[in-house]
Motif scaffolding. Structure first.
Motif, PDB file in Angstrom:
ATOM      1  N   GLY A  72       0.815  -1.209   0.000  1.00  0.00           N
ATOM      2  CA  GLY A  72       0.000   0.000   0.000  1.00  0.00           C
ATOM      3  C   GLY A  72       0.848   1.257   0.000  1.00  0.00           C
ATOM      4  N   LYS A  73       1.918   1.252   0.795  1.00  0.00           N
ATOM      5  CA  LYS A  73       2.816   2.413   0.822  1.00  0.00           C
ATOM      6  C   LYS A  73       3.504   2.587  -0.534  1.00  0.00           C
ATOM      7  CE  LYS A  73       4.695   1.075   4.707  1.00  0.00           C
ATOM      8  NZ  LYS A  73       5.557   0.973   5.889  1.00  0.00           N
ATOM      9  N   LEU A  74       3.853   1.486  -1.177  1.00  0.00           N
ATOM     10  CA  LEU A  74       4.439   1.577  -2.518  1.00  0.00           C
ATOM     11  C   LEU A  74       3.446   2.173  -3.513  1.00  0.00           C
ATOM     12  CD1 LEU A  74       6.424  -1.728  -3.120  1.00  0.00           C
ATOM     13  CD2 LEU A  74       7.269   0.587  -3.429  1.00  0.00           C
ATOM     14  N   MET A  75       2.202   1.713  -3.452  1.00  0.00           N
ATOM     15  CA  MET A  75       1.174   2.231  -4.353  1.00  0.00           C
ATOM     16  C   MET A  75       0.986   3.731  -4.155  1.00  0.00           C
ATOM     17  SD  MET A  75      -1.579  -0.870  -4.120  1.00  0.00           S
ATOM     18  CE  MET A  75      -1.241  -2.473  -4.836  1.00  0.00           C
ATOM     19  N   LEU A  76       0.948   4.165  -2.908  1.00  0.00           N
ATOM     20  CA  LEU A  76       0.821   5.596  -2.628  1.00  0.00           C
ATOM     21  C   LEU A  76       2.050   6.356  -3.106  1.00  0.00           C
ATOM     22  CD1 LEU A  76      -0.750   5.510   0.962  1.00  0.00           C
ATOM     23  CD2 LEU A  76      -1.818   6.424  -1.120  1.00  0.00           C
ATOM     24  N   GLY A  77       3.227   5.787  -2.871  1.00  0.00           N
ATOM     25  CA  GLY A  77       4.471   6.459  -3.284  1.00  0.00           C
ATOM     26  C   GLY A  77       4.547   6.679  -4.777  1.00  0.00           C
ATOM     27  N   LEU A  78       4.142   5.670  -5.544  1.00  0.00           N
ATOM     28  CA  LEU A  78       4.147   5.823  -7.003  1.00  0.00           C
ATOM     29  C   LEU A  78       3.138   6.858  -7.481  1.00  0.00           C
ATOM     30  CD1 LEU A  78       4.604   2.238  -8.492  1.00  0.00           C
ATOM     31  CD2 LEU A  78       6.250   4.096  -8.380  1.00  0.00           C
ATOM     32  N   ALA A  79       2.054   7.022  -6.733  1.00  0.00           N
ATOM     33  CA  ALA A  79       1.022   8.003  -7.106  1.00  0.00           C
ATOM     34  C   ALA A  79       1.473   9.433  -6.817  1.00  0.00           C
ATOM     35  CB  ALA A  79      -0.278   7.688  -6.372  1.00  0.00           C
ATOM     36  N   ALA A 110       8.067   7.819   3.945  1.00  0.00           N
ATOM     37  CA  ALA A 110       8.116   6.354   3.789  1.00  0.00           C
ATOM     38  C   ALA A 110       7.648   5.934   2.396  1.00  0.00           C
ATOM     39  CB  ALA A 110       7.262   5.682   4.856  1.00  0.00           C
ATOM     40  N   CYS A 111       6.556   6.518   1.929  1.00  0.00           N
ATOM     41  CA  CYS A 111       6.001   6.126   0.623  1.00  0.00           C
ATOM     42  C   CYS A 111       6.929   6.522  -0.523  1.00  0.00           C
ATOM     43  CB  CYS A 111       4.627   6.762   0.420  1.00  0.00           C
ATOM     44  SG  CYS A 111       3.353   6.121   1.523  1.00  0.00           S
ATOM     45  N   LEU A 112       7.440   7.738  -0.489  1.00  0.00           N
ATOM     46  CA  LEU A 112       8.298   8.202  -1.584  1.00  0.00           C
ATOM     47  C   LEU A 112       9.637   7.467  -1.586  1.00  0.00           C
ATOM     48  CD1 LEU A 112       7.425  12.006  -1.443  1.00  0.00           C
ATOM     49  CD2 LEU A 112       6.586  10.297  -3.086  1.00  0.00           C
ATOM     50  N   THR A 113      10.178   7.197  -0.406  1.00  0.00           N
ATOM     51  CA  THR A 113      11.418   6.413  -0.314  1.00  0.00           C
ATOM     52  C   THR A 113      11.185   5.002  -0.851  1.00  0.00           C
ATOM     53  OG1 THR A 113      12.217   7.688   1.573  1.00  0.00           O
ATOM     54  CG2 THR A 113      13.159   5.475   1.271  1.00  0.00           C
ATOM     55  N   SER A 114      10.075   4.407  -0.465  1.00  0.00           N
ATOM     56  CA  SER A 114       9.752   3.060  -0.944  1.00  0.00           C
ATOM     57  C   SER A 114       9.635   3.023  -2.457  1.00  0.00           C
ATOM     58  CB  SER A 114       8.439   2.569  -0.312  1.00  0.00           C
ATOM     59  OG  SER A 114       8.583   2.447   1.076  1.00  0.00           O
ATOM     60  N   ALA A 115       8.963   4.010  -3.031  1.00  0.00           N
ATOM     61  CA  ALA A 115       8.799   4.056  -4.492  1.00  0.00           C
ATOM     62  C   ALA A 115      10.155   4.174  -5.177  1.00  0.00           C
ATOM     63  CB  ALA A 115       7.884   5.215  -4.883  1.00  0.00           C
TER      64      ALA A 115
END
Length: 184
Positions: A72-79, A110-115
């Protein structure tokens, strides 16, 4: 027609993913999950569980908020930042554990780093004692079609699994027709 098209895609996704999930489960000895996004949650769509007494048992069909799951965090990061902010405003980022990212700055980071790194971790954010590593699966159009993750008791989760999980996600994506940078 849209429903039938989605159902056909989901069946293909499951059929392509299962052999990889079974191999990962055998190698890691932990639960492997396949999730899809629906709005502000991920739905556990398929799982493969190891034959051991102590395991993380995700329930197929169950839902989890995006901000407490690795995929979910990856999905948000890519968005991107705007979508992360909009998600935070819609959901108010409820805390499920003391580790849940329930502030916008922490979630954005966290999301942007994960992406950027291509994988994400869940560090006991949904449930104390459980850790996950997640990657994304892309379809032939380049869209995110699912998430692939390993869930384990936090003390057994290993960083070495990131490379194998990433490779499996890329292999599944290729089988679904994704060509990465070649498509751009």
């Amino acid at each position: 027609m849209l429903f039938r098209s989605r159902l056909h895609t989901d069946i293909d996704l499951r059929a392509v993913s299962l052999p990889y999930m079974e191999r990962l489960c055998e190698q890691m000895g932990e639960t492997i999950n396949l999730t899809i996004r629906e709005g502000d949650v991920v739905i556990y769509f398929e799982k493969v569980t190891p034959n051991r007494m102590m395991l993380v048992n995700q329930i197929v069909g169950s839902r989890a908020p995006l901000h407490v799951t690795a995929v979910g965090k990856l999905m948000l990061g890519l968005a991107g930042k705007d979508e992360i902010r909009a998600y935070a405003e819609r959901t108010n980022l409820p805390a499920y554990t003391r580790n849940t990212l329930s502030s916008l700055p922490d979630l954005e980071e966290a999301c942007l780093t994960s992406a950027r790194q291509g994988y994400a971790l869940d560090n006991e954010e949904a449930e104390i004692g459980v850790g996950c590593i997640g990657v994304l699966i892309h379809d032939k159009s380049g869209n995110v079609s699912a998430g692939l993750s390993v869930s384990a008791p936090i003390e057994r989760r290993k960083d070495e699994w990131i490379a194998e999980l990433t490779r499996a996600g890329a292999d599944i994506s290729r089988q679904l027709g994704y060509r990465g940078n070649e498509q751009k």
